[in-house]
Design a protein around this motif. Structure first.
Motif, PDB file in Angstrom:
ATOM      1  N   LEU A 156      -7.131  91.336  74.718  1.00 46.86           N
ATOM      2  CA  LEU A 156      -6.997  90.922  72.884  1.00 46.86           C
ATOM      3  C   LEU A 156      -7.441  92.332  72.105  1.00 46.86           C
ATOM      4  CD1 LEU A 156      -9.405  87.734  73.272  1.00 46.86           C
ATOM      5  CD2 LEU A 156      -7.110  88.022  72.865  1.00 46.86           C
ATOM      6  N   TYR A 157      -8.347  93.441  72.882  1.00 45.43           N
ATOM      7  CA  TYR A 157      -8.736  94.393  71.898  1.00 45.43           C
ATOM      8  C   TYR A 157      -7.096  94.992  71.802  1.00 45.43           C
ATOM      9  CZ  TYR A 157     -13.729  94.555  71.708  1.00 45.43           C
ATOM     10  OH  TYR A 157     -15.059  93.985  71.352  1.00 45.43           O
ATOM     11  N   ASP A 158      -6.392  95.370  72.429  1.00 47.46           N
ATOM     12  CA  ASP A 158      -4.855  96.527  72.746  1.00 47.46           C
ATOM     13  C   ASP A 158      -4.254  95.638  71.326  1.00 47.46           C
ATOM     14  OD1 ASP A 158      -6.131  97.984  74.078  1.00 47.46           O
ATOM     15  OD2 ASP A 158      -5.569  96.990  76.015  1.00 47.46           O
ATOM     16  N   ILE A 159      -4.288  93.915  71.109  1.00 45.21           N
ATOM     17  CA  ILE A 159      -3.650  93.514  70.543  1.00 45.21           C
ATOM     18  C   ILE A 159      -4.244  93.696  68.938  1.00 45.21           C
ATOM     19  CG2 ILE A 159      -2.800  91.309  69.661  1.00 45.21           C
ATOM     20  CD1 ILE A 159      -1.509  91.919  71.884  1.00 45.21           C
ATOM     21  N   TYR A 160      -5.587  93.807  68.488  1.00 46.69           N
ATOM     22  CA  TYR A 160      -5.978  93.660  67.699  1.00 46.69           C
ATOM     23  C   TYR A 160      -5.784  95.138  66.962  1.00 46.69           C
ATOM     24  CZ  TYR A 160      -9.093  92.358  63.451  1.00 46.69           C
ATOM     25  OH  TYR A 160     -10.041  92.437  62.203  1.00 46.69           O
ATOM     26  N   TRP A 161      -7.020  95.767  67.814  1.00 44.58           N
ATOM     27  CA  TRP A 161      -6.889  97.223  66.936  1.00 44.58           C
ATOM     28  C   TRP A 161      -6.290  98.306  67.595  1.00 44.58           C
ATOM     29  CZ3 TRP A 161     -10.181  97.805  63.368  1.00 44.58           C
ATOM     30  CH2 TRP A 161     -11.429  96.655  63.333  1.00 44.58           C
ATOM     31  N   GLY A 162      -5.257  98.174  68.707  1.00 40.53           N
ATOM     32  CA  GLY A 162      -4.195  98.454  69.419  1.00 40.53           C
ATOM     33  C   GLY A 162      -3.002  98.777  68.473  1.00 40.53           C
ATOM     34  N   GLN A 163      -2.467  97.160  68.076  1.00 43.75           N
ATOM     35  CA  GLN A 163      -1.109  97.087  67.853  1.00 43.75           C
ATOM     36  C   GLN A 163      -1.058  96.547  66.266  1.00 43.75           C
ATOM     37  OE1 GLN A 163       1.126  94.840  69.969  1.00 43.75           O
ATOM     38  NE2 GLN A 163       0.591  95.218  72.079  1.00 43.75           N
ATOM     39  N   GLY A 164      -2.312  96.206  66.436  1.00 40.99           N
ATOM     40  CA  GLY A 164      -2.622  95.918  64.858  1.00 40.99           C
ATOM     41  C   GLY A 164      -2.297  94.232  64.360  1.00 40.99           C
ATOM     42  N   LEU A 165      -1.981  93.596  64.598  1.00 44.65           N
ATOM     43  CA  LEU A 165      -1.688  92.472  65.113  1.00 44.65           C
ATOM     44  C   LEU A 165      -2.582  91.256  64.980  1.00 44.65           C
ATOM     45  CD1 LEU A 165       0.876  91.928  67.854  1.00 44.65           C
ATOM     46  CD2 LEU A 165       1.045  92.768  64.892  1.00 44.65           C
ATOM     47  N   ASP A 166      -2.629  90.394  64.626  1.00 49.34           N
ATOM     48  CA  ASP A 166      -4.363  89.463  63.857  1.00 49.34           C
ATOM     49  C   ASP A 166      -4.374  88.376  65.226  1.00 49.34           C
ATOM     50  OD1 ASP A 166      -6.710  88.322  62.862  1.00 49.34           O
ATOM     51  OD2 ASP A 166      -4.787  87.391  61.419  1.00 49.34           O
ATOM     52  N   VAL A 167      -5.227  88.450  65.906  1.00 48.24           N
ATOM     53  CA  VAL A 167      -5.763  87.853  66.765  1.00 48.24           C
ATOM     54  C   VAL A 167      -7.140  86.730  66.652  1.00 48.24           C
ATOM     55  CG1 VAL A 167      -5.826  89.369  69.037  1.00 48.24           C
ATOM     56  CG2 VAL A 167      -7.540  88.957  67.776  1.00 48.24           C
ATOM     57  N   VAL A 169      -2.043  80.553  65.812  1.00 45.17           N
ATOM     58  CA  VAL A 169      -0.694  80.400  67.230  1.00 45.17           C
ATOM     59  C   VAL A 169      -0.539  81.454  67.785  1.00 45.17           C
ATOM     60  CG1 VAL A 169       1.758  80.377  66.669  1.00 45.17           C
ATOM     61  CG2 VAL A 169       0.293  78.735  65.371  1.00 45.17           C
ATOM     62  N   THR A 170      -0.734  82.951  67.044  1.00 44.85           N
ATOM     63  CA  THR A 170      -0.910  84.073  67.920  1.00 44.85           C
ATOM     64  C   THR A 170      -1.556  83.823  69.051  1.00 44.85           C
ATOM     65  OG1 THR A 170      -0.582  85.133  65.812  1.00 44.85           O
ATOM     66  CG2 THR A 170      -1.498  86.402  68.209  1.00 44.85           C
ATOM     67  N   LEU A 171      -3.135  83.241  68.430  1.00 45.21           N
ATOM     68  CA  LEU A 171      -4.305  83.539  69.789  1.00 45.21           C
ATOM     69  C   LEU A 171      -3.657  82.586  70.892  1.00 45.21           C
ATOM     70  CD1 LEU A 171      -7.093  84.512  71.189  1.00 45.21           C
ATOM     71  CD2 LEU A 171      -7.888  82.814  69.934  1.00 45.21           C
ATOM     72  N   THR A 172      -3.000  81.459  70.684  1.00 47.30           N
ATOM     73  CA  THR A 172      -2.758  80.460  71.920  1.00 47.30           C
ATOM     74  C   THR A 172      -1.374  81.169  72.498  1.00 47.30           C
ATOM     75  OG1 THR A 172      -3.062  78.482  70.480  1.00 47.30           O
ATOM     76  CG2 THR A 172      -2.042  77.910  72.199  1.00 47.30           C
ATOM     77  N   GLY A 173      -0.478  81.786  71.693  1.00 44.79           N
ATOM     78  CA  GLY A 173       0.323  82.437  72.472  1.00 44.79           C
ATOM     79  C   GLY A 173       0.228  83.648  73.523  1.00 44.79           C
ATOM     80  N   LEU A 174      -1.693  84.291  73.361  1.00 41.30           N
ATOM     81  CA  LEU A 174      -2.125  84.523  73.989  1.00 41.30           C
ATOM     82  C   LEU A 174      -2.282  84.940  75.522  1.00 41.30           C
ATOM     83  CD1 LEU A 174      -3.195  87.187  71.215  1.00 41.30           C
ATOM     84  CD2 LEU A 174      -1.060  87.759  72.460  1.00 41.30           C
ATOM     85  N   VAL A 175      -3.224  83.281  75.228  1.00 37.49           N
ATOM     86  CA  VAL A 175      -4.020  82.785  76.047  1.00 37.49           C
ATOM     87  C   VAL A 175      -3.728  81.608  76.361  1.00 37.49           C
ATOM     88  CG1 VAL A 175      -6.142  84.233  75.298  1.00 37.49           C
ATOM     89  CG2 VAL A 175      -6.253  81.870  75.002  1.00 37.49           C
ATOM     90  N   GLY A 176      -3.214  81.201  76.481  1.00 39.32           N
ATOM     91  CA  GLY A 176      -2.929  79.446  76.578  1.00 39.32           C
ATOM     92  C   GLY A 176      -3.299  78.556  75.857  1.00 39.32           C
ATOM     93  N   GLU A 177      -2.596  77.321  75.944  1.00 35.74           N
ATOM     94  CA  GLU A 177      -3.029  75.937  75.389  1.00 35.74           C
ATOM     95  C   GLU A 177      -4.417  76.210  75.901  1.00 35.74           C
ATOM     96  OE1 GLU A 177      -0.151  73.056  74.816  1.00 35.74           O
ATOM     97  OE2 GLU A 177       1.413  74.772  73.491  1.00 35.74           O
ATOM     98  N   ALA A 178      -4.412  75.731  77.636  1.00 41.66           N
ATOM     99  CA  ALA A 178      -5.433  75.310  78.510  1.00 41.66           C
ATOM    100  C   ALA A 178      -6.806  76.042  78.098  1.00 41.66           C
ATOM    101  CB  ALA A 178      -5.373  75.493  79.903  1.00 41.66           C
TER     102      ALA A 178
END
Length: 189
Positions: free
Chosen positions: A110-121, A125-134
């Motif tokens: 999540l750090y690499d996505i947010y601070w490394g790539q600048g994407l909104d974790v 929708v983005t967060l669910t795609g990263l960690v899954g619905e469960a």
């Protein structure tokens, strides 16, 4: 002989916690790090603190320049997210919902996505795609909400006022720039 435990209190929204997380390997062999997601906004509210970049307007541009220097020095990417500061309540709950052994890797992802790539974790929708619905579903449970509150109250109860905060045997070390002092203490123990 078991290694001492260092509690690492952090929030994905905190850029200096990102730097600390990128450097946490410096404690390998010296301590067992217990990753403890907390809610930085809750810490600020409880202590009357605010983010360093919001107290004095000139600090925001300096902070991003400082972070760029740190990222270049340590050799990792930094992209300031357009969504900074994001509301990370759900993100931090997701981290509290994960199995303890998975928390470091998931936090780094999540750090690499947010601070490394600048994407909104913090985007659901983005967060669910990263960690899954469960994991997203588990994050909304009362048990997980209570765990995040407990971590937040624990850092405040230990005298913490921001993130990153490290705690060793009840002694607080604040900021990624104080890792050298923590390392020194561990080496002398």
């Amino acid at each position: 002989m078991s290694l001492p435990i260092v509690d690492f209190f952090y929030d994905i929204v905190s850029p200096y916690s990102y730097v600390a997380a990128k450097r946490i390997h410096e404690l390998d062999g010296l301590a067992t790090v217990r990753w403890r997601p907390c809610l930085l906004g809750g810490v600020f509210k409880a202590t009357g603190n605010t983010g360093p970049a919001f107290t004095v307007p000139a600090k925001m541009p300096y902070m991003f320049k400082d972070l760029s220097r740190l990222a270049a020095y340590y050799g990792f990417p930094l992209t300031v997210p357009k969504s900074f500061p994001a509301n990370t309540v759900t993100v931090q709950r997701v981290l509290c919902a994960a199995d303890e052994a998975q928390v470091p890797a998931l936090s780094m992802k999540l750090y690499d996505i947010y601070w490394g790539q600048g994407l909104d974790v913090s985007d659901p929708v983005t967060l669910t795609g990263l960690v899954g619905e469960a994991l997203m579903a588990k994050a909304s449970s009362d048990e997980v909400k209570a765990r995040l509150r407990e971590n937040t109250e624990a850092v405040v109860g230990a005298g913490g006022f921001g993130a990153p905060t490290f705690l060793l045997d009840g002694e607080l070390y604040f900021g990624e720039d104080r890792l050298f002092l923590l390392i020194d203490r561990l080496k002398k123990a």
